[in-house]
Design a protein around this motif. Structure first.
Motif, PDB file in Angstrom:
ATOM      1  N   UNK A 117      67.121 -13.433  64.582  1.00 56.56           N
ATOM      2  CA  UNK A 117      66.687 -14.545  65.436  1.00 56.56           C
ATOM      3  C   UNK A 117      67.615 -14.674  66.643  1.00 56.56           C
ATOM      4  N   UNK A 118      68.925 -14.547  66.392  1.00 55.36           N
ATOM      5  CA  UNK A 118      69.864 -14.571  67.509  1.00 55.36           C
ATOM      6  C   UNK A 118      69.623 -13.437  68.480  1.00 55.36           C
ATOM      7  N   UNK A 119      69.228 -12.260  67.954  1.00 58.77           N
ATOM      8  CA  UNK A 119      68.917 -11.129  68.816  1.00 58.77           C
ATOM      9  C   UNK A 119      67.717 -11.394  69.704  1.00 58.77           C
ATOM     10  N   UNK A 120      66.673 -12.037  69.147  1.00 66.66           N
ATOM     11  CA  UNK A 120      65.517 -12.396  69.967  1.00 66.66           C
ATOM     12  C   UNK A 120      65.914 -13.411  71.040  1.00 66.66           C
ATOM     13  N   UNK A 121      66.810 -14.345  70.671  1.00 66.39           N
ATOM     14  CA  UNK A 121      67.317 -15.283  71.665  1.00 66.39           C
ATOM     15  C   UNK A 121      68.088 -14.581  72.774  1.00 66.39           C
ATOM     16  N   UNK A 135      67.989  -4.088  60.318  1.00 66.11           N
ATOM     17  CA  UNK A 135      68.579  -3.292  59.237  1.00 66.11           C
ATOM     18  C   UNK A 135      69.098  -4.179  58.106  1.00 66.11           C
ATOM     19  N   UNK A 136      69.691  -5.314  58.446  1.00 68.97           N
ATOM     20  CA  UNK A 136      70.185  -6.225  57.406  1.00 68.97           C
ATOM     21  C   UNK A 136      69.052  -6.742  56.530  1.00 68.97           C
ATOM     22  N   UNK A 137      67.949  -7.126  57.160  1.00 76.10           N
ATOM     23  CA  UNK A 137      66.826  -7.657  56.392  1.00 76.10           C
ATOM     24  C   UNK A 137      66.183  -6.566  55.541  1.00 76.10           C
ATOM     25  N   UNK A 194      76.300   1.494  71.114  1.00 76.64           N
ATOM     26  CA  UNK A 194      75.433   0.638  70.300  1.00 76.64           C
ATOM     27  C   UNK A 194      75.554   1.009  68.826  1.00 76.64           C
ATOM     28  N   UNK A 195      75.646   2.302  68.531  1.00 80.68           N
ATOM     29  CA  UNK A 195      75.772   2.744  67.141  1.00 80.68           C
ATOM     30  C   UNK A 195      77.044   2.196  66.506  1.00 80.68           C
ATOM     31  N   UNK A 196      78.148   2.232  67.245  1.00 82.58           N
ATOM     32  CA  UNK A 196      79.408   1.696  66.715  1.00 82.58           C
ATOM     33  C   UNK A 196      79.291   0.192  66.485  1.00 82.58           C
ATOM     34  N   UNK A 229      71.963  -4.698  70.271  1.00 86.85           N
ATOM     35  CA  UNK A 229      72.761  -4.619  69.049  1.00 86.85           C
ATOM     36  C   UNK A 229      72.203  -5.523  67.963  1.00 86.85           C
ATOM     37  N   UNK A 230      71.908  -6.767  68.290  1.00 88.58           N
ATOM     38  CA  UNK A 230      71.568  -7.729  67.251  1.00 88.58           C
ATOM     39  C   UNK A 230      70.138  -7.579  66.750  1.00 88.58           C
ATOM     40  N   UNK A 231      69.226  -7.150  67.588  1.00 89.16           N
ATOM     41  CA  UNK A 231      67.867  -6.890  67.100  1.00 89.16           C
ATOM     42  C   UNK A 231      67.887  -5.735  66.105  1.00 89.16           C
ATOM     43  N   UNK A 232      68.616  -4.672  66.444  1.00 86.80           N
ATOM     44  CA  UNK A 232      68.706  -3.527  65.534  1.00 86.80           C
ATOM     45  C   UNK A 232      69.437  -3.911  64.255  1.00 86.80           C
TER      46      UNK A 232
END
Length: 295
Positions: A192-196, A45-47, A224-226, A38-41
């Motif tokens: 970064x949190x997603x990579x962690x 997208x945010x960046x 995951x989409x939601x 979730x957080x990597x995706x």
């Protein structure tokens, strides 16, 4: 009804319903692996959404950005996703949302030296009683009565611990909030949190090739989409607008509505129990949050 009121209702609905896909997705893939996906995706997208602002991070701010990303997202969501996989989604949402104002008071005191007056002490005390009540119902007969799993108590404790990390990360983020565009800061912290989270999943979970295949299969893909589109992008964007137009206090009132949505979704969609003991503990915690959020 104003447009902001409609957006507020949508945000409460979206953030209340995001607990359901966490539970569903974690039944098919490891929970921390689900959080990492979730957080990597979402961070990517945010960046991309931030556009030219993506590099507007002062060099001196990077250590704090990385540290807060690990608290806000890696530590918090490692515990929160694992805890939600073990405990009823409604109770997990209540523990998370209702403790944010209380833990923020504690973090502000320890980090920034903000005084804790009588009202804040009352909020902390009442919240501790409510949290203890919820935990005791799981440990002293609540498990059997609710036909829950043996890890429910630890799941709720993990959600509370993750929320505490989140609040410390949020307070530590304040010095850089005015120096970095909001979406840029959130995007980097999310990525970064997603990579962690990827590292935590590799260390803690037995991730197999089948789990990667499950990410693009039913029911994990819609879950995951939601989480990405609803929880991270839509919910976060609405929240930023409401903070701008309404102020943080009024926008933060979602903490009293989204848990009710989560409880309803858990009861009707997953058949999760929610009896008088859970209701009493929840009311105590909501009362503590109301005291903490009072202007």
């Amino acid at each position: 009804m104003s447009r902001n009121a409609v957006l507020f209702a949508l945000m409460c609905l979206v953030w209340g319903l995001t607990w359901l896909p966490i539970k569903v997705g974690a039944q098919h893939v490891p929970p921390v692996f689900l959080a990492a996906s979730r957080f990597v995706i979402a961070g990517t997208l945010m960046l991309a959404w931030a556009g030219r602002d993506v590099l507007k991070v002062p060099a001196a701010a990077w250590p704090r950005v990385v540290m807060t990303a690990l608290l806000l997202n890696t530590g918090n969501y490692t515990l929160l996703f694992w805890g939600t996989a073990q405990a009823p989604t409604g109770l997990a949402a209540i523990v998370n949302f209702a403790t944010i104002p209380i833990f923020t008071i504690i973090a502000s005191y320890l980090i920034e030296g903000h005084a804790i007056g009588g009202r804040k002490l009352a909020a902390i005390g009442l919240g501790a009683v409510g949290l203890g009540f919820l935990f005791s119902t799981r440990a002293l007969g609540g498990l059997a009565a609710a036909k829950g799993g043996p890890l429910e108590l630890w799941g709720l404790a993990a959600v509370a611990a993750g929320t505490l990390l989140y609040c410390f990360g949020a307070v530590w983020s304040r010095p850089v909030m005015g120096r970095i565009p909001t979406l840029t800061l959130a995007g980097w912290q999310t990525l970064i949190g997603g990579f962690g989270l990827c590292l935590m999943s590799a260390l803690l979970e037995d991730v197999k090739p089948a789990h990667f295949a499950a990410l693009v299969s039913w029911p994990v893909l819609p879950a995951v989409a939601v989480l990405v589109i609803g929880g991270s992008l839509i919910g976060f964007t609405i929240y930023l607008r409401l903070v701008r137009d309404w102020g943080a206090f009024r926008a933060g009132l979602y903490a009293f509505i989204s848990p009710a949505v989560a409880v309803g979704a858990g009861v009707f969609a997953l058949g999760e129990p929610f009896g008088p003991a859970e209701a009493i503990g929840s009311l105590l915690m909501f009362g503590a949050a109301a005291i903490a959020l009072k202007r």
